[in-house]
Design a protein around this motif. Structure first.
Motif, PDB file in Angstrom:
ATOM      1  N   TRP A   1       0.827  -1.205  -0.161  1.00 46.94           N
ATOM      2  CA  TRP A   1       0.127  -0.065  -0.036  1.00 46.94           C
ATOM      3  C   TRP A   1       0.857   1.287   0.158  1.00 46.94           C
ATOM      4  O   TRP A   1       1.594   1.566   1.030  1.00 46.94           O
ATOM      5  CB  TRP A   1      -0.663  -0.103   1.355  1.00 46.94           C
ATOM      6  N   THR A   2       0.982   1.989  -1.084  1.00 49.03           N
ATOM      7  CA  THR A   2       1.888   3.204  -1.085  1.00 49.03           C
ATOM      8  C   THR A   2       0.808   4.492  -1.473  1.00 49.03           C
ATOM      9  O   THR A   2       0.039   4.677  -1.985  1.00 49.03           O
ATOM     10  CB  THR A   2       2.665   3.013  -2.411  1.00 49.03           C
ATOM     11  N   VAL A   3       1.435   5.268  -0.374  1.00 49.43           N
ATOM     12  CA  VAL A   3       0.640   6.724  -0.322  1.00 49.43           C
ATOM     13  C   VAL A   3       1.482   7.902  -0.885  1.00 49.43           C
ATOM     14  O   VAL A   3       2.617   8.004  -0.707  1.00 49.43           O
ATOM     15  CB  VAL A   3       0.217   6.733   1.242  1.00 49.43           C
ATOM     16  N   GLY A   4       0.997   8.732  -1.759  1.00 55.82           N
ATOM     17  CA  GLY A   4       1.674   9.793  -2.402  1.00 55.82           C
ATOM     18  C   GLY A   4       1.281  11.087  -1.585  1.00 55.82           C
ATOM     19  O   GLY A   4      -0.033  11.280  -1.466  1.00 55.82           O
ATOM     20  N   TYR A   5       1.991  11.964  -1.091  1.00 52.18           N
ATOM     21  CA  TYR A   5       1.657  13.291  -0.406  1.00 52.18           C
ATOM     22  C   TYR A   5       1.922  14.539  -1.364  1.00 52.18           C
ATOM     23  O   TYR A   5       1.646  15.465  -0.796  1.00 52.18           O
ATOM     24  CB  TYR A   5       2.431  13.235   0.984  1.00 52.18           C
ATOM     25  N   SER A   6       2.655  14.331  -2.520  1.00 55.70           N
ATOM     26  CA  SER A   6       2.881  15.326  -3.174  1.00 55.70           C
ATOM     27  C   SER A   6       1.603  15.801  -4.026  1.00 55.70           C
ATOM     28  O   SER A   6       0.834  14.792  -4.317  1.00 55.70           O
ATOM     29  CB  SER A   6       4.069  15.152  -4.308  1.00 55.70           C
ATOM     30  N   HIS A   7       1.588  17.024  -4.462  1.00 59.40           N
ATOM     31  CA  HIS A   7       0.638  17.388  -5.512  1.00 59.40           C
ATOM     32  C   HIS A   7       0.857  17.242  -6.789  1.00 59.40           C
ATOM     33  O   HIS A   7       0.325  17.349  -7.587  1.00 59.40           O
ATOM     34  CB  HIS A   7       0.376  19.010  -5.268  1.00 59.40           C
ATOM     35  N   GLU A   8       1.973  16.430  -6.841  1.00 59.37           N
ATOM     36  CA  GLU A   8       2.449  16.212  -8.325  1.00 59.37           C
ATOM     37  C   GLU A   8       2.755  14.596  -8.064  1.00 59.37           C
ATOM     38  O   GLU A   8       2.677  13.860  -7.180  1.00 59.37           O
ATOM     39  CB  GLU A   8       3.658  16.677  -8.669  1.00 59.37           C
ATOM     40  N   ILE A   9       2.616  13.718  -9.443  1.00 58.96           N
ATOM     41  CA  ILE A   9       2.798  12.348  -9.330  1.00 58.96           C
ATOM     42  C   ILE A   9       4.300  12.112  -9.560  1.00 58.96           C
ATOM     43  O   ILE A   9       4.961  12.808 -10.477  1.00 58.96           O
ATOM     44  CB  ILE A   9       2.039  11.918 -10.401  1.00 58.96           C
ATOM     45  N   LYS A  10       5.006  11.605  -8.469  1.00 56.91           N
ATOM     46  CA  LYS A  10       6.420  11.160  -8.684  1.00 56.91           C
ATOM     47  C   LYS A  10       6.705   9.815  -8.652  1.00 56.91           C
ATOM     48  O   LYS A  10       5.931   8.984  -7.997  1.00 56.91           O
ATOM     49  CB  LYS A  10       7.209  11.962  -7.471  1.00 56.91           C
ATOM     50  N   MET A  11       7.282   9.059  -9.853  1.00 60.59           N
ATOM     51  CA  MET A  11       7.217   7.641  -9.807  1.00 60.59           C
ATOM     52  C   MET A  11       8.567   7.241  -9.628  1.00 60.59           C
ATOM     53  O   MET A  11       9.869   7.735  -9.691  1.00 60.59           O
ATOM     54  CB  MET A  11       7.059   7.420 -11.443  1.00 60.59           C
ATOM     55  N   ALA A  12       8.569   5.986  -9.252  1.00 62.06           N
ATOM     56  CA  ALA A  12       9.936   5.133  -8.813  1.00 62.06           C
ATOM     57  C   ALA A  12      10.661   4.853 -10.201  1.00 62.06           C
ATOM     58  O   ALA A  12      10.047   5.097 -11.081  1.00 62.06           O
ATOM     59  CB  ALA A  12       9.489   3.973  -8.151  1.00 62.06           C
ATOM     60  N   GLN A  13      11.963   4.545 -10.055  1.00 62.81           N
ATOM     61  CA  GLN A  13      12.718   4.269 -11.040  1.00 62.81           C
ATOM     62  C   GLN A  13      12.994   4.924 -12.211  1.00 62.81           C
ATOM     63  O   GLN A  13      13.493   5.031 -13.272  1.00 62.81           O
ATOM     64  CB  GLN A  13      12.437   2.892 -11.892  1.00 62.81           C
ATOM     65  N   GLY A  14      12.805   6.470 -11.746  1.00 63.73           N
ATOM     66  CA  GLY A  14      12.899   7.495 -12.496  1.00 63.73           C
ATOM     67  C   GLY A  14      11.780   7.760 -13.966  1.00 63.73           C
ATOM     68  O   GLY A  14      11.909   8.315 -14.870  1.00 63.73           O
TER      69      GLY A  14
ATOM     70  N   SER B   1       8.777   8.662 -16.237  1.00 59.01           N
ATOM     71  CA  SER B   1       8.272   9.967 -16.112  1.00 59.01           C
ATOM     72  C   SER B   1       6.708   9.815 -15.861  1.00 59.01           C
ATOM     73  O   SER B   1       5.949   9.008 -16.414  1.00 59.01           O
ATOM     74  CB  SER B   1       8.564  10.405 -17.820  1.00 59.01           C
ATOM     75  N   ALA B   2       6.094  11.050 -15.414  1.00 57.48           N
ATOM     76  CA  ALA B   2       4.805  11.208 -15.329  1.00 57.48           C
ATOM     77  C   ALA B   2       4.176  11.972 -16.129  1.00 57.48           C
ATOM     78  O   ALA B   2       2.932  12.423 -15.988  1.00 57.48           O
ATOM     79  CB  ALA B   2       4.605  11.446 -13.995  1.00 57.48           C
ATOM     80  N   ASP B   3       5.104  12.495 -17.290  1.00 59.79           N
ATOM     81  CA  ASP B   3       4.531  13.386 -18.388  1.00 59.79           C
ATOM     82  C   ASP B   3       3.457  12.686 -18.883  1.00 59.79           C
ATOM     83  O   ASP B   3       3.470  11.453 -19.390  1.00 59.79           O
ATOM     84  CB  ASP B   3       5.397  13.859 -19.030  1.00 59.79           C
ATOM     85  N   VAL B   4       2.291  13.434 -19.269  1.00 57.86           N
ATOM     86  CA  VAL B   4       1.179  12.892 -20.192  1.00 57.86           C
ATOM     87  C   VAL B   4       1.171  13.667 -21.395  1.00 57.86           C
ATOM     88  O   VAL B   4       1.013  14.903 -21.290  1.00 57.86           O
ATOM     89  CB  VAL B   4      -0.370  12.899 -19.355  1.00 57.86           C
TER      90      VAL B   4
END
Length: 496
Positions: free
Chosen positions: A478-491, A493-496
């Protein structure tokens, strides 16, 4: 005793109304009780009750579920002597062994109760600073527990309590040789006010009552202790169903290794305990004693002399060391292997067999059979599990030879090493194939907080203690993100 099934919180007769008798193997004319003889319909009702109870039970906190185990222990303690006498009478175990069986059950339930307030998950670091990662366990659902007769009290509790603690519900089928002990376990849970349907009891044969549990689509986990033949069928059935997990403990062809520098007084006493406790009817019993050739004559003489002094008789007699075999079929099996040893060239040192004089005529009593034989791949008696007071003394010359002999069987459960040299002990620990090992101790005496399981035909390695907590649950990330941006593991990209 009037044995019944226990389904959805009620004691009920088998659907077909059939019954079978439970008899005392030390006095086979003594009927201890008549018990419900169940079929597929009974098993299906029990599974349905467990499935219905599952949402409520899993919804309780782990701590609250643990408190039921605490009350269960108190219910056992209130009638320890009564339960001990029942175990001795129905399983044929000497009173001291029967009491140890009950105490072991208490210890396992206490151990699981203690786990109720321990961590059931982990906080795991994330490579992203704005993330928190967790691991926790969820219960699987309905667990089928199928247990043997030789530890009729302890082994079911090994299997039932971890399953219940983690939020699963259980359908329990005790051995047909010891159904009344199984019923006593459920009575103690009833006294603990376990909610209806959380634990259900079905009596009967493996084919008619057990197999429908194993193959039922609503059973998520099967926990089994018994023979390899049955366990291998269970494993095959579970593999075919993508939902099912299983743990099977299926016997052993265990060995003690008595090295050249061994303390022989200690080794002889340990060998007697390993070979003849429970009349050799333990999955951890040592039926192979590997003795360094330089110590063989001395060891054999002392071992046979001590075996001759073993008191065999009524398990309720405090002087008795060995009770009866469990059944007539067990006697025929041991008798077959005793004869086979002679046919395969054994040097018989103590020619044991059926005891038929005096009080022994009333039960399935067998005396120790001890022989000497060089290790051979074609000797069936050195490779097949006998499950009785049948013991081979096998000479060896080098540690390499001892390891080869030890590992040259299809089982890998228990091993004991007798040496005063820690380097030798460590080498044998590393090179011998086993799951439960001892140094200068018998092959029996496992404690509840240690893993118990074997290799090869002996099983899947996790039939008890804390490893079973993992088997009756599935791990969830169970992984929880606290940033207002999407930050992904292994580098990534979260760009759409």
């Amino acid at each position: 005793m009037n044995g019944k099934n226990y389904i959805a919180g009620s004691w009920v007769e088998a659907v077909g109304g059939a019954r079978f008798e439970s008899r005392n193997p030390a006095r086979f004319d003594q009927v201890l009780g008549a018990v419900a003889l169940s079929n597929r319909e009974d098993a299906e009702q029990a599974v349905a009750a467990a499935k219905t109870a599952f949402p409520y039970w899993r919804g309780l906190s782990r701590v609250k579920r643990g408190e039921y185990l605490d009350r269960f222990v108190e219910a056992i303690k209130a009638q320890t002597d009564e339960i001990t006498r029942l175990v001795a009478s129905e399983a044929g175990k000497a009173y001291n062994e029967a009491k140890a069986d009950v105490v072991e059950g208490i210890h396992m339930a206490q151990y699981m109760f203690g786990h109720a307030r321990l961590s059931s998950g982990q906080v795991v670091p994330s490579e992203i600073a704005e993330k928190d990662a967790y691991m926790f366990r969820k219960p699987k659902g309905v667990v089928a527990v199928i247990s043997p007769w030789n530890f009729p009290f302890a082994i079911p509790i090994w299997l039932i309590t971890p399953a219940l603690l983690e939020g699963n519900t259980v359908v329990f089928k005790p051995s047909g040789n010891t159904p009344l002990v199984g019923e006593k376990i459920v009575e103690c849970f009833e006294r603990a006010e376990l909610p209806p349907g959380v634990l259900n009891l079905v009596h009967g044969t493996g084919e008619d009552a057990g197999w429908p549990m194993v193959t039922h689509p609503d059973v998520e986990v099967v926990l089994f202790t018994g023979s390899y033949d049955v366990g291998s069928r269970i494993k095959e059935a579970c593999v075919k169903d993508y939902r099912k997990m299983y743990a099977c403990e299926m016997g052993g062809k265990n060995a003690m290794i008595i090295c050249q520098d061994a303390d022989l007084d200690l080794a002889v006493r340990a060998a007697i305990l390993s070979a003849f406790k429970t009349t050799g009817q333990r999955c951890t019993s040592a039926s192979r004693l590997l003795v360094h050739e330089s110590r063989m004559e001395e060891f054999a003489a002392a071992f046979v002399a001590m075996a001759r002094r073993i008191v065999i008789g009524d398990p309720l007699d405090p002087q008795v060391f060995m009770g009866p075999l469990i059944s007539e079929s067990a006697m025929k099996k041991v008798d077959f292997y005793n004869l086979l040893a002679k046919q395969e060239g054994a040097q018989v040192l103590l020619d044991g067999g059926r005891l038929e004089e005096g009080a022994h005529r009333q039960g399935y009593f067998f005396s120790p059979f001890i022989y000497r034989m060089a290790h051979r791949k074609d000797a069936r008696v050195l490779h097949e599990e006998v499950f009785g007071p049948h013991v081979a003394l096998i000479p060896f010359r080098t540690l390499e030879e001892a390891v080869t002999i030890h590992n040259d069987v299809e089982y890998g459960l228990a091993c004991s090493v007798f040496t005063e040299d820690y380097r030798i002990a460590r080498r044998l620990r590393e090179e011998c194939e086993f799951g439960v090992g001892y140094w200068n101790l018998p092959t029996i005496g496992a404690e509840v907080h240690l893993p118990f399981g074997g290799l090869k035909k002996s099983g899947t390695g996790v039939p008890a203690s804390w490893p079973l907590l993992d088997l009756v649950t599935h791990k969830v990330a169970w992984t929880v993100g606290y940033s207002h941006e999407i930050k992904m593991a292994q580098g990534l990209s979260a760009d759409v």
